[in-house]
Design a protein around this motif. Structure first.
Motif, mmCIF file in Angstrom:
data_model
loop_
_atom_site.group_PDB
_atom_site.id
_atom_site.type_symbol
_atom_site.label_atom_id
_atom_site.label_comp_id
_atom_site.label_asym_id
_atom_site.label_seq_id
_atom_site.Cartn_x
_atom_site.Cartn_y
_atom_site.Cartn_z
ATOM 1 N N TYR A 38 0.840 -1.189 0.000
ATOM 2 C CA TYR A 38 0.000 0.000 0.000
ATOM 3 C C TYR A 38 0.880 1.247 0.000
ATOM 4 C CZ TYR A 38 -3.551 -3.282 1.759
ATOM 5 O OH TYR A 38 -4.401 -4.352 1.935
ATOM 6 N N ASN A 39 0.330 2.328 -0.497
ATOM 7 C CA ASN A 39 1.046 3.602 -0.451
ATOM 8 C C ASN A 39 0.719 4.324 0.859
ATOM 9 O OD1 ASN A 39 2.227 3.296 -3.024
ATOM 10 N ND2 ASN A 39 0.371 4.040 -4.008
ATOM 11 N N ASP A 40 1.020 3.664 1.962
ATOM 12 C CA ASP A 40 0.710 4.245 3.269
ATOM 13 C C ASP A 40 1.940 4.352 4.158
ATOM 14 O OD1 ASP A 40 1.078 1.550 3.735
ATOM 15 O OD2 ASP A 40 -0.740 1.264 4.901
ATOM 16 N N GLU A 44 3.301 8.884 2.171
ATOM 17 C CA GLU A 44 2.486 8.091 1.245
ATOM 18 C C GLU A 44 3.349 7.289 0.265
ATOM 19 O OE1 GLU A 44 -0.983 9.980 -0.439
ATOM 20 O OE2 GLU A 44 -1.056 11.436 1.206
ATOM 21 N N THR A 55 4.023 -3.817 9.281
ATOM 22 C CA THR A 55 4.423 -2.962 8.169
ATOM 23 C C THR A 55 5.933 -2.830 8.043
ATOM 24 O OG1 THR A 55 4.194 -1.015 9.595
ATOM 25 C CG2 THR A 55 2.300 -1.623 8.230
ATOM 26 N N SER A 150 -2.586 2.750 14.210
ATOM 27 C CA SER A 150 -1.780 3.974 14.251
ATOM 28 C C SER A 150 -0.521 3.868 15.093
ATOM 29 C CB SER A 150 -2.625 5.136 14.791
ATOM 30 O OG SER A 150 -3.751 5.372 13.978
ATOM 31 N N ASN A 192 -4.470 11.447 3.156
ATOM 32 C CA ASN A 192 -4.216 10.133 2.564
ATOM 33 C C ASN A 192 -5.553 9.427 2.360
ATOM 34 O OD1 ASN A 192 -3.569 7.393 2.090
ATOM 35 N ND2 ASN A 192 -1.636 7.604 3.193
ATOM 36 N N ILE A 194 -6.190 6.454 1.574
ATOM 37 C CA ILE A 194 -6.238 5.118 2.175
ATOM 38 C C ILE A 194 -6.765 5.216 3.606
ATOM 39 C CG2 ILE A 194 -4.850 3.161 2.956
ATOM 40 C CD1 ILE A 194 -3.043 3.579 0.566
ATOM 41 N N LEU A 195 -6.283 6.196 4.355
ATOM 42 C CA LEU A 195 -6.758 6.371 5.721
ATOM 43 C C LEU A 195 -8.212 6.839 5.745
ATOM 44 C CD1 LEU A 195 -3.679 7.903 7.569
ATOM 45 C CD2 LEU A 195 -4.566 5.577 7.704
ATOM 46 N N THR A 198 -10.704 4.102 5.978
ATOM 47 C CA THR A 198 -10.722 3.212 7.138
ATOM 48 C C THR A 198 -11.680 3.685 8.235
ATOM 49 O OG1 THR A 198 -8.848 4.338 8.201
ATOM 50 C CG2 THR A 198 -8.329 2.509 6.707
#
Length: 231
Positions: A38-40, A44, A55, A150, A192, A194-195, A198
């Protein structure tokens, strides 16, 4: 996990694990050989994520691999060279993903992930909860989700509402609901995307609070469309 930091029945720990697994992977039991990119990462940037949330740039993938090596994983020699750069830059070598997927099929990697999940996420989350006077299973689930998603209970979010923690004389449910509200607003407005996507995690816990499921006795829990049960 040390019994002294768990104030309720062990089966509730398993239930919390199942809910968190669905939050991260959409499955109540995580796949130890599942690998995602993922680009997280910081800024990013891309990063690898192993199974439930270990991660590459966040730091917890490296301890998992180190534990796997300590436990005698058969792919130890192939994975060792990656440890030197892990966490400093994204590993773009596609062989790294393949090695993680293959290692995930071994008992040594399953054990490593289970141990590190407790050491990196559940253990610290539960210790934080007990330290600040929380006692309800739903509260522990919310706090564990924050650690998994987080890395901690984010201080800047806790500064956005006036409620006091139970240890300081505050109401437990009021504090958790305020934290959920602050967390949802932060996720929904994050730069972001992606966040942003969520927020379903927070919505799940807010729904359980609304139906007064603080002891997690009511089943199932609907996490992102998956009905999670203790069975």
């Amino acid at each position: 996990m040390a019994a002294q930091i768990v104030p309720f029945a062990p089966e509730l720990i398993d239930f919390i694990r199942r809910v968190l697994s669905v939050a991260e992977t959409d499955k109540p039991v995580w796949n130890p050989s599942a690998v995602f990119k993922y680009n997280d990462g910081p800024g990013e940037t891309p990063q690898w994520t192993l199974s439930i949330g270990f991660t590459e740039m966040g730091g917890n993938l490296k301890p998992v691999i180190e534990r796997y090596i300590e436990l005698g994983g058969t792919l130890a020699i192939q994975l060792v060279p990656y440890l030197a750069v892990m966490g400093r830059k994204h590993i773009s070598d596609p062989e790294f993903k393949t090695l993680l997927q293959e290692a995930g099929k071994e008992p040594a990697m399953v054990q490593a992930q289970n141990e590190l999940f407790d050491e990196c996420y559940l253990g610290p989350a539960f210790e934080w909860a007990k330290k600040h006077g929380f006692s309800q299973p739903l509260s522990f689930l919310v706090i564990a989700d924050s650690y998994l998603h987080s890395g901690s209970m984010l201080g800047f979010l806790m500064e956005r509402f006036p409620e006091k923690k139970p240890k300081d004389g505050g109401d437990e449910s009021a504090w958790i609901n305020a934290y959920l509200k602050a967390r949802r607003a932060w996720l929904a407005g994050h730069s972001n995307s992606i966040l942003q996507g969520t927020v379903y995690r927070v919505d799940c816990y807010a729904k359980e609070s609304a139906r007064d499921n603080w002891d997690l006795a009511i089943e199932p829990v609907d996490m992102h469309g998956t009905q999670v049960t203790k069975a």
